[in-house]
Structures are given as structure tokens and as C-alpha cells.
Design an enzyme around this catalytic site. Structure first.
Site, PDB file in Angstrom:
ATOM      1  CD  GLU A 170      53.242  36.720  55.082  1.00 30.75           C
ATOM      2  OE1 GLU A 170      52.455  36.914  54.140  1.00 30.75           O
ATOM      3  OE2 GLU A 170      53.657  35.616  55.419  1.00 30.75           O
ATOM      4  CB  CYS A 224      50.821  34.080  51.751  1.00 35.54           C
ATOM      5  SG  CYS A 224      52.500  33.940  52.343  1.00 35.54           S
ATOM      6  CE  LYS A 264      44.362  30.860  66.978  1.00 33.22           C
ATOM      7  NZ  LYS A 264      44.271  29.662  66.124  1.00 33.22           N
ATOM      8  CD  GLU A 280      45.876  34.360  49.270  1.00 38.27           C
ATOM      9  OE1 GLU A 280      45.167  34.820  50.166  1.00 38.27           O
ATOM     10  OE2 GLU A 280      47.100  34.201  49.379  1.00 38.27           O
TER      11      GLU A 280
END
Lengths: 791, 347
Positions: free
Chosen positions: A266, A300, A192, A397
Site C-alpha cells: 500500500e 497516502c 515493525k 507525492e
């Protein structure tokens, strides 16, 4: 402007990449049939669709069919039907398909790049020069693993049907990272893509059709949370691979607990970009451009925390500002654009909000005075100065072009600051001294370390995080294991071992002098915090001793002792090897005593008991022998660089030993964990803990450093949960009943510790995923250290 | 430096006569004050040792891909390449006649069709200088009379620099006497390889003295220097000793001007400017023969040093065949048809 005016101005001017082919492709698609299931293009079973918007203009690009749970079901069914044939198709067949996909993508490279930039907003230079070539590289690289799978990974086979969920920041590249190894391993796929960015995955599915991918091997379902949840919860999916936020990663960890699904995550990062005073500062500035202003900082592993040594901090910050002023923000399809728009209004809002909050918390934010396009979700590159470690910009983040700056005085402080985060994805180390850089790299809690570089990726090199940045690796040899399972895994349910029923007598049957088995914490025998004991019965139901009932505080103390013990992880492998040999030697001296204890407690025959002791000694001997042999690899990325895949200890590991085989069941995981340099908190067999309390005397005489092994006896289910919930425990091996294993996985989500459970089955030592080699591999984290070189 | 010289220098880049210089957006550009040099600073050299080759290579690999110059801008930038050119002939079979031919080409680099097609009107775009061996300086000076085109002489036992210092210095004085406005000197590469910085510094200081008002371009012979660190250190020593320009190569080494070398040198120029305030020129030379590669160099200058370094008092190409390729590209720009070399007058 005429040419002479331009001759004077010397501006770059626009250099637009043509979008006509991409627009033609979009116009030629029926996106209401965008679900690629079983080799066919399907509508959503609900008829629902979602809008795909171009970030640079806010215009709608397409209305794409949105998959429902039923559509996911159909995709999983197709993948399941295709699974056996694909797995048995043979390596060469799978290799040819992977190769064809790679070449097919290469032939359409520019269409992929332009579509990606239109859909995601990333500058065309990045999609054209980085994303697409790297995606192609992944398929061609993995063709080789596919063909030689049986030789390269003996004892392993395809995991089965895998569900993969990917983010919007690198839509095609993340697809490649997911699908290439899965197909190489012989898995079939239900993937997906992110709702923001479905386009290149649709083009990819067309490539699959042309490349001869068998029906059902690759299924791509477009959609949102409903489809994602359906994938995560689907009972026929054997493995989930997810790239995305740590928040969603934790939800998936919880959702898959106890299901037996393999999992790789991840997740997010707050990666340190460390500039030492002997760095090539000008080059480090360029590294930073690639680190935090690559893909608008929506990466990331973005180097979002700049740590710069005090002596060069001012000069470096000036250089960074000068460089930032040259960054060009604008149309992602302009070849001169360095920074495009953020992907969506929600991201723009988030970044704006975080920067405002960071300022409120004391940071000074600086932005170059560059023009922003009138429309689109643009955000200026931002340098946050004077960011305290507690500032939100140092902790959270941001996922945007925002760099938080801190200074450090010494190498130790730099490492401390770098590791002062829940994340552990990547780090950059800038120094012209390889002595310094190669000293720092192993100290960083990060899955990838770039020395004098940043954001370097390759299909041959593993990528993935420590800590809450997730687990599992993508790429290279280490990445293949994420899609493989050990052949011949034991399917014997763990025997219910209630233990003997108490006999009439209540007198302890131990020797002439009373003994108190204690807990073993920090190298000392200690009484349990709660000061309760529980009677241990022998095979005839007679009390054989009273073992301490450890509680959560004992676990706390044991974990603290394990964390404090640096002597063991920092010992040389040869040193650890000798200690384990010595342990085997000392256990051997007392073999009869242990055998007697075993047969007394468990009722095993003298022969069987002696055999268990002998197996334990042999296993420890093997652990000693392997302690200095489970070496890393040296990857060969296509660059003048070596990538060192270092095997590092996981850290502090909890071990829930099985009830059965109370000596060997403890020694087997313990020995493997120790061999790789982990420190351990072990909870021995609840029924027969006295083997473990006998064992600490052997540990004490074998030069095992204090804190390397801690033993807490007590109630397994309770202690396992405490270990799983402990955020300073890095890994947990749980060999227990199904419910204890499920709880361990569920509760591990707090810090995303690495968990391996027997899933309620008996450990079939020496077979499947319980071989010594498999245990040793699980006892390490692979850290990829990129070392570019050349003088 | 006497006050008259200083006033001369303050007025313009070159000491003999100013080169034409653009005014960007109506703002006058920063004036180049001639670099007086400084004492050799060993501590600064030490601090400049940190040069990471692979990082520099990555930077230049992506640099040309981060910037693209199209259409009218490309034509304008190529005209700029012409104006920044030291049109060069440095062959052992050079003759006065060959040099006169080169000068004629320098006077009139673009055909009438090209000038018209680009709508240049009366604006004359010519190379900044013609670069020759000493025996041809006088010939070139005569041939370029009244054009404003400088004559540059390669000097000091070009290309190796391995003649006695006395004769090398005398060579400079003779070229200056013959009318050379710019002197391209070579350094003995051994001084760099042996890290004899003081000796190198002293030689360049004397060369600068010998130049008088002529501009000093110091050729490092980067292809012989082995490391980018050596390139950076040699650049710093040359600037400290009073170089007006630093230049990559003679064109005779096996490796000539490469972008990583150029990046190391322009970063050294930036460091010198940040510390001393002086603007030093840069000249890559050797192997730059295509219009496209000239654009890569211009992008490097604009990105690393800024617009100011796209003027002939701070940037030059040393090139012999580049001009023809630029003419071809300009013709293509006008006509939309790919051109052939023989359609353009040779030098």
C-alpha cells in the site's frame, strides 16, 4: 485578558488536551526493553537504541531499543512456534482475542490518542475522533471474520507467519489495518513500526498482553532499515505486508521475487480531487480540508491534485483561500488545532524543497498569513495555482499540506487528467449529479473513489491502490484474502519438458498445402517482427510446423493492441459471456482436429488428447457462465453511505502459458482473464505453440474483438521478461519454471504490475490457487466507490 | 427608501435604535446597511440548488469537535450567547403578567453574584430582544422602556402562516404600531414545497413593506421544508425579497433548528453577501436549550461567516430556557461547583 475583553475578542483561545497521563505512561516505561517478542519485553541484542522526538517541540521523548536482524530472527522464530496452535485455535478463540484487543484499546482510547499526537504531531482531534476509533473498529470488525473464517472463506487457510512494515503517518491505525486481518485469518505476526513513531505500538503490545494474545502470535520489533530488511528477507516469513513509499515498495517487490512470499503493498498516491461545475462548492471546500489538510497532508491518499471545472474554478479557488485562512496551525494537543507539525525535519525539508521547485517550474503558490509556532516542524497550508501536469507538484507525492490546482473543460478531460499519473490510490468526485459521478468513478484508475466526500475509511471497506500505488486490499472481505492461501496448493515441480528430440526426417508432416502459423496481434495474423521461425517437432521428433519467433517488438505491438481494445472491457458481462460460450461452441466443432494436433505433438493418447480438448471446452463454457457472476459487494460502513466494491478488470494482462497441456494450459488462464474483461497478450507453450496458432482461427470466428486476445509465440523466458518489464501491462500470470517466474516478479517492480506465478511448480488446475474461482478473483481489481446519500 | 431612512439605517443595525456592538481589537466593525432586496433572480436560484446533505452533515458533525472553548473564554462566549438572545415566550397560555415577568428577567438576566464573579463591573449584558405574540407587544414595550432591549413580535399567522395575506400584512402593521422593532414573520411552507418562488417573493416583499422601519426576520419553518435544498432556496428568496434576518423555525415544528439547516442557511447568507455586498442576519430558533449547544452555533457562525456575525445585529438565538442553563454554567465557572436551576431566577 479579563472576561469582558474576551467577550469582545471572541477568540477560541487554547484548549489543551491534558498530556499528564501520557507523560506518566512514557515515564513508566523502560524503552530499552521495547521489543515485544514471544510475549516478553526484550532488549536489543546489540544494545542499540534510537531517539524518538516530539515533532511539535523537537524534544526527545524516549530512547527506544533498536531491533537487529538477530532480534527479528527471534521474533520470527516465536511467531513460527506460535503459528500452528494459533491457526488451529479455532475461529471463536481468535475472535475472542480480537474482540478483547478492540475493547482494550477502546478502554484506553484517550491514552492512545494523546500518545499518538505527541509522537506523530497530528492534531488531537484527528487522533481522538478518527485514528483511534477506526483502529478499534478494525479489531472488532475482524473478530467476526475470525470466527466465521471457515464458512466465509472455504478452501482457504492462514498464510502463516507474516511480516508487516508500517509508516509513521498513522502509526496505530496502520498497525490495526495490518494486525487485525492477519490475526483473524490465523496468521502470526512480526510487525515493525516506523522509527519516528513507535509509542502507540508499544502501548498496543501491552494491550495484547492483557487481552490474552498467546505468546508469539503478535511480535512487535522497533527499528529501522536493518530490521525492515531482515523481515523482508526472512525465509520463514510467508507473507509481507508493507505500507509506505512506492520507492521502498519496489525494493520489497524485487527482494521477495522468487521467494514464494505473498505480498501486499500500500504505497504512495497523487490522488485527484475533482470538482465539477454542478458540485456543492462549499461542501467540496470542506472536503478538500479533509482531503489535503488532514494529518498535514501526510496521507497516502491525500487529495493532492485539485481538478476543477473551468466555469467554477475562480469562484472555487476564492472559497478555498477563504477557508484556508481559517485553518489553525499549532500545538497538536490543542483541540482547536487543524494543522500540526510535520513529523520530522527531513519531511519539512522535503516539502519546502518540492514547493520551491514547483514554483520554479511555473506554479504560483499561495499561503494564508497565519502565525506559526516558534518551534516544531510546521509548514503552512499551501495552494499551488496554475500547476501544469508536467510540474513536479502535479507528478510527485509531496506528503505535505500542498494542493496542486488544475482546471479542466470536459468530463473526458477531467478523467484524462485524473489518470495522468503513475499512482492510482484514491480519487474524490464532487458533483450533485449521480449520473455524472457514477459515470466518472469507473473510469478512474484508483482503488478508492469517494463521491462527494473524501478520506472516508472503514474496516468493512477495502482500501488499496491501482498502478504504482501498490496491490492488495486492506479491510473488508477483499482484505482478508491478503492473509489467506488456498488450501492444498500443488507442490509438484513443473515437469521439465524439453520436448521431443529431432528425428532424421526434415520434411514437414503437415497436410497437403504448406501452412504458416503466425502471430495474432490486434485481430490480425501477422508475421513476427524479426522474421525468424522455430521448428516445432511432433512427438516422434518430426517437424510439425514452423512457428514464428516473436521478439520484444511483437510484445510491444501486442500490448499496444490489447491497450487499444476498449470494446472488450467495456462490453457488458452478458456480452462477454456469450462470446466465451461461442468460443467454446466453435472449439467444440473442431474438437477432433485439436485432439489430433495434441496427440501428434505431445504423444498423448487419443483418449487423453480428446479429454484435454473436452476440458478446455468445458472450462471456456464455465468462463462464459461466470463472466456475469463474479460480482462486487456492497459494503456497509457505519455511515449513511453505500460502498460499492466493484470488480474491475485488471487491464492488459500478460499470460505465460505453461509448457505442459499446450491447449488447456493456455485456455484456462486466458478464459478466466477474458471473462472478467481483461485484454490479453498470451505467450503459448514454447514447445508446442501450434495449438495456440490453431486457436486464433477459432477466436476469429467467435466474435472476440480485435486486440482482446493477442498471441505471440516464441521463447518463453525472453518474452516473459519483456512482458514483465512493460509498463503498460497491468497484470502478468506466469506459469513457468522457477527462474522465469522469479524474473517475472523481479522485473514487474517497474510499474508494480499484479503478478501471479506458479513459482516453478506445475499448475494444478482446478485445485488450490488454480481453481477457476481463484483465477477469476485474481483477474479483477476491487475498486471501492463510496456513495454517501441523503437529500 | 427615502434618504432619512437610509441615513438611519447606515447608522446602525436596527432601525429603531442601535444595539450595543463590540469593537474587535479597537477596529470598528463593518456597518450593516439594510438589505434593500433585489429582483427575484431565477438563474441564481438555479445555481444555488447544489446542496449536498451528507456533506453538510459531516461538516457540522466535526465542526463542534474542531473547536473547543474553555475556561474564561467559555464564560465570555456564554455571555455573548445571552447578548445574542431573543428571550422568547410563545405559548398559547401567555398572559401580560407572564410577559412582564419575562421582561423583568431580560432587564436583569444575571444575578449580582454572577456579575461580580465575572467581574463585569458596570457593563450590562442583556438579551437583544424579547419575542412575544402580537397581543403582548405593548406590554413588553412598556416593560422594557429605557433598556434598549428590542421587542420582537411573531407575526403573519404564526406559526403556520396560513391566513389571508391581507390579514397577515395587517398583523404586521398592528405590531409595528404597538411598538415592535422587529417582526418575525412565517412563510407558508407550501409555497416552498410547490416551488412557487415568485409568489413567495411577492409575499415577503409586501411583508417587508408592511414592516416599514421595523426589522424583518423571515422564519422558513425548515422542519417542514423536507430538503436542505429547499432551505437554501427559500433563504435566497427571502433575502432577495428584503429580509433583514432569516430564521430557521417557529419552535412549533417537530424538527427545529438543526446545525445542518443552519449551515445551509449561513452558506446562503454568505452567497448573498458575496454577490450583493449586504449582510443578512441569522436566527436559529427552537430546541436550543443548553449552553453547550449555543456554543456550537457560535462556532458555526464564526467559522462560516466570521466574527462579525457574533453581534446582535446579525445573529440571534430564539430561546426560552437557554438562559437558565447559561446561568448555571456561569455559576460553575465562578465557583467550580455544579449548579442547580432553582438557584437562578426564572423568567
Amino acid at each position: 485578558m479579563n472576561i469582558l475583553e474576551r467577550y469582545t475578542a471572541m477568540e477560541y483561545g487554547p484548549a489543551p488536551e491534558s498530556r499528564s497521563e501520557a507523560d506518566r505512561w512514557i515515564a513508566g516505561r523502560d524503552f530499552s526493553q521495547a521489543l515485544f517478542i514471544d510475549g516478553k519485553w526484550k532488549k536489543s541484542s546489540s544494545g542499540k537504541s534510537f531517539k524518538v522526538v516530539e515533532p511539535s517541540s523537537g524534544k526527545t521523548l524516549a530512547e527506544v531499543a533498536e531491533a537487529t536482524a538477530a532480534d527479528v530472527d527471534a521474533a520470527v522464530a516465536a511467531a513460527t512456534r506460535a503459528a500452528v496452535k494459533w491457526k488451529n485455535a479455532g475461529g471463536y478463540e481468535r475472535a475472542r482475542v480480537l474482540y478483547a484487543i478492540g475493547r482494550g484499546m477502546q478502554r484506553n482510547a484517550r491514552l492512545f490518542a494523546v500518545l499518538e499526537s505527541i509522537d506523530n504531531g497530528k492534531p488531537i482531534r484527528e487522533s481522538r475522533d478518527i485514528d483511534v476509533p477506526l483502529a478499534v473498529r478494525h479489531f472488532i470488525h475482524h473478530a467476526g471474520w475470525a470466527q466465521r473464517l471457515d464458512n466465509q472463506f472455504p478452501g482457504y487457510e492462514a498464510a502463516g507467519v507474516v511480516g508487516q512494515i508500517i509508516p509513521w503517518n498513522f502509526p496505530l491505525l496502520m498497525l490495526a489495518w495490518k494486525i487485525a486481518p492477519a490475526l483473524a485469518a490465523g496468521c502470526t505476526v512480526v510487525l515493525k513500526p516506523a522509527e519516528f513513531t513507535p509509542l502507540t505500538s508499544i502501548l498496543f503490545a501491552e494491550i495484547c498482553e492483557r487481552a490474552g494474545v498467546p505468546k508469539g502470535v503478535v511480535n512487535i520489533v522497533q527499528g529501522g532499515p536493518e530490521a525492515g530488511t531482515a523481515i523482508v528477507e526472512h525465509p520463514d516469513i510467508a507473507k509481507i505486508a508493507f505500507t509506505g513509499s512506492s520507492e521502498v515498495g519496489k525494493i520489497i517487490r524485487r527482494a521477495t521475487a522468487g521467494t514464494g512470499k505473498k505480498l501486499s503493498l500500500e504505497l504512495g498516491g497523487k490522488s485527484a480531487f475533482m470538482v465539477f461545475e454542478d458540485a456543492d462548492l462549499d461542501s467540496a471546500v470542506e472536503g478538500l480540508v479533509d482531503g489535503i489538510w488532514f494529518n498535514q497532508g501526510q496521507v497516502c491518499c491525500a487529495g493532492s491534485r485539485l481538478l476543477v471545472q473551468e466555469g467554477v474554478a475562480d469562484a472555487f479557488v476564492e472559497k478555498v483561500k477563504t477557508r484556508m485562512a481559517r485553518l489553525r496551525i499549532g500545538d497538536p494537543l490543542d483541540k482547536n488545532t487543524d494543522i500540526g507539525p510535520l513529523v520530522a525535519p527531513s519531511q519539512l525539508e522535503r516539502v519546502t524543497g518540492l514547493v520551491a521547485e514547483g514554483e520554479k517550474q511555473g506554479a504560483t503558490c499561495w499561503q494564508p498569513e497565519c502565525a506559526l509556532p516558534a518551534q516544531g516542524y510546521f509548514y503552512r497550508p499551501t495552494l499551488a495555482l496554475g500547476v501544469a501536469p508536467a510540474n513536479i507538484l502535479a507528478q510527485e507525492e509531496v506528503f505535505g499540506p500542498v494542493l496542486a490546482t488544475m482546471t479542466f473543460r470536459t468530463t473526458d478531460e477531467a478523467v484524462e487528467l485524473a489518470n495522468n499519473t503513475r499512482y492510482g490510490l484514491a480519487a474524490s468526485v464532487w458533483s450533485e449529479s449521480l449520473n455524472l459521478a457514477l459515470d466518472v468513478a469507473p473510469q478512474l484508475k484508483a482503488g478508492v473513489v469517494w463521491i462527494n466526500g473524501t478520506n472516508m475509511f472503514d474496516a468493512a471497506c477495502g482500501f488499496g491502490g491501482y498502478r504504482e500505488s501498490g496491490f492488495g486490499r486492506e479491510g473488508g472481505h477483499e482484505g482478508m484474502f491478503e492473509y489467506l492461501v488456498a488450501s492444498g496448493k500443488s507442490r509438484k515441480k513443473a515437469p521439465a519438458l524439453p520436448g521431443p528430440k529431432p528425428a532424421e526426417t526434415a520434411a514437414l508432416v503437415e497436410g497437403p498445402i504448406d501452412r504458416t502459423p503466425k502471430l495474432f496481434i490486434g485481430g490480425k495474423q501477422v508475421r513476427p517482427d524479426g522474421n525468424y521461425s522455430s521448428i516445432v517437432l511432433d512427438a516422434k521428433g518430426r517437424p510439425a510446423g514452423e512457428a514464428g519467433l516473436g521478439n520484444r517488438k511483437d510484445i510491444r505491438d501486442a500490448v499496444a493492441a490489447a491497450r487499444k481494445c476498449t470494446a472488450w472491457p467495456l462490453a457488458t458481462a452478458y456480452n462477454r459471456s456469450q462470446v466465451l460460450y461461442f468460443l467454446a461452441e466453435n472449439l467444440s466443432v473442431r474438437a477432433d482436429e485439436f485432439a489430433n494436433r495434441l496427440s501428434t505433438l505431445t504423444g498423448a493418447t487419443a483418449k487423453a488428447a480428446a479429454a484435454e480438448v473436452e476440458r478446455s471446452i468445458e472450462w471456456l463454457f464455465a468462463c462464459g457462465g461466470m463472466a456475469d457472476k463474479v460480482e462486487g459487494r456492497v459494503h456497509n460502513p457505519p455511515a449513511r453511505a453505500v460502498t460499492l466494491a466493484l470488480n474491475e478488470p485488471v487491464g492488459v494482462m500478460g499470460i505465460m502459458a505453461p509448457t505442459a497441456e499446450p491447449l488447456f494450459g493456455l485456455v484456462a488462464p486466458l478464459g478466466a482473464a477474458l471473462a472478467m474483461g481483461n485484454t490479453v497478450v498470451a505467450v503459448p507453450s514454447e514447445t508446442w505453440p501450434l495449438l495456440a496458432t490453431d486457436l486464433y482461427q477459432v477466436l476469429e470466428t467467435s466474435d472476440v474483438p480485435a486486440g482482446a486476445v493477442n498471441i505471440v509465440t516464441g521463447r518463453a523466458a525472453e518474452l516473459s521478461k519483456v512482458l514483465a518489464q512493460h509498463d503498460d501491462v497491468d497484470g502478468l500470470w506466469c506459469l513457468a519454471d522457477a527462474e522465469t517466474c522469479r524474473t517475472a516478479e523481479l522485473e514487474s517492480a517497474g510499474n508494480l504490475k499484479r503478478v501471479w506465478t506458479s513459482g516453478g511448480y506445475a499448475a494444478d488446475w482446478g485445485k488450490g490457487d488454480a481453481t477457476l474461482d481463484a483465477l477469476l478473483r485474481r483477474a479483477v481489481e476491487v475498486k471501492n466507490v463510496w456513495v454517501p446519500y441523503g437529500d | 427608501m427615502n434618504s432619512k431612512t437610509q441615513a438611519n439605517l447606515a447608522a446602525g443595525g436596527a432601525s429603531l435604535h442601535a444595539l450595543p456592538r463590540a469593537e474587535a481589537h479597537g477596529r470598528a466593525m463593518e456597518t450593516v446597511v439594510r438589505n434593500p432586496g433585489m429582483a427575484l433572480d431565477a438563474g441564481w436560484l438555479e445555481a444555488m440548488r447544489h446542496v449536498n446533505r451528507s456533506a453538510l452533515e459531516r461538516r457540522v458533525q466535526t465542526l463542534a469537535k474542531r473547536r473547543s472553548i474553555k475556561n474564561d473564554n467559555q464564560a465570555a462566549w456564554l455571555l455573548r450567547s445571552i447578548a445574542l438572545m431573543d428571550l422568547t415566550t410563545l405559548n398559547s397560555n401567555d398572559t401580560p403578567e407572564r410577559v412582564r415577568r419575562l421582561c423583568a428577567k431580560a432587564r436583569n438576566p444575571l444575578s449580582a453574584e454572577l456579575r461580580e464573579g465575572l467581574d463585569l463591573g458596570d457593563t450590562v449584558i442583556r438579551p437583544a430582544a424579547v419575542c412575544v405574540y402580537h397581543p403582548f407587544v405593548a406590554t413588553a414595550v412598556e416593560a422594557l422602556e429605557g433598556t434598549g432591549i428590542h421587542v420582537a413580535a411573531v407575526s403573519t399567522a404564526f406559526p403556520h402562516g396560513l391566513a389571508p395575506l391581507r390579514t397577515r400584512l395587517e398583523e404586521i402593521r398592528m405590531s409595528v404600531a404597538d411598538g415592535a422593532g422587529e417582526i418575525d414573520v412565517v412563510i407558508p411552507r407550501g409555497l416552498v414545497l410547490g416551488q412557487h418562488w415568485q409568489e413567495l417573493y411577492d409575499e415577503v416583499v409586501q411583508m417587508r413593506e408592511a414592516c416599514g422601519e421595523a426589522h424583518l426576520k423571515v422564519i422558513l419553518g425548515t422542519g417542514d421544508l423536507s430538503t436542505l435544498r429547499n432551505v437554501t432556496l427559500a433563504s435566497m428568496v427571502a433575502m432577495m425579497a428584503g429580509a433583514d434576518f432569516i430564521k430557521t423555525s417557529t419552535g412549533k415544528e417537530s424538527v427545529n433548528a438543526t446545525l445542518p439547516v443552519g449551515l445551509a442557511m449561513v452558506r446562503a447568507i454568505r452567497a448573498y453577501r458575496e454577490r450583493t455586498g449586504y449582510l443578512i442576519g441569522f436566527k436559529p430558533a427552537g430546541g436550543i436549550s443548553t449552553a453547550k449547544s449555543s456554543l456550537d452555533w457560535l462556532v458555526l457562525m464564526k467559522e462560516e461567516l466570521g466574527r462579525r456575525w457574533l453581534e446582535p445585529d446579525l445573529f440571534r438565538f430564539g430561546a426560552s430556557s437557554l438562559l437558565t442553563d447559561i446561568e448555571r454554567q456561569l455559576e460553575h465557572h465562578i465557583s467550580g461547583r455544579y449548579s442547580a436551576s432553582y438557584r437562578h431566577a426564572m423568567a
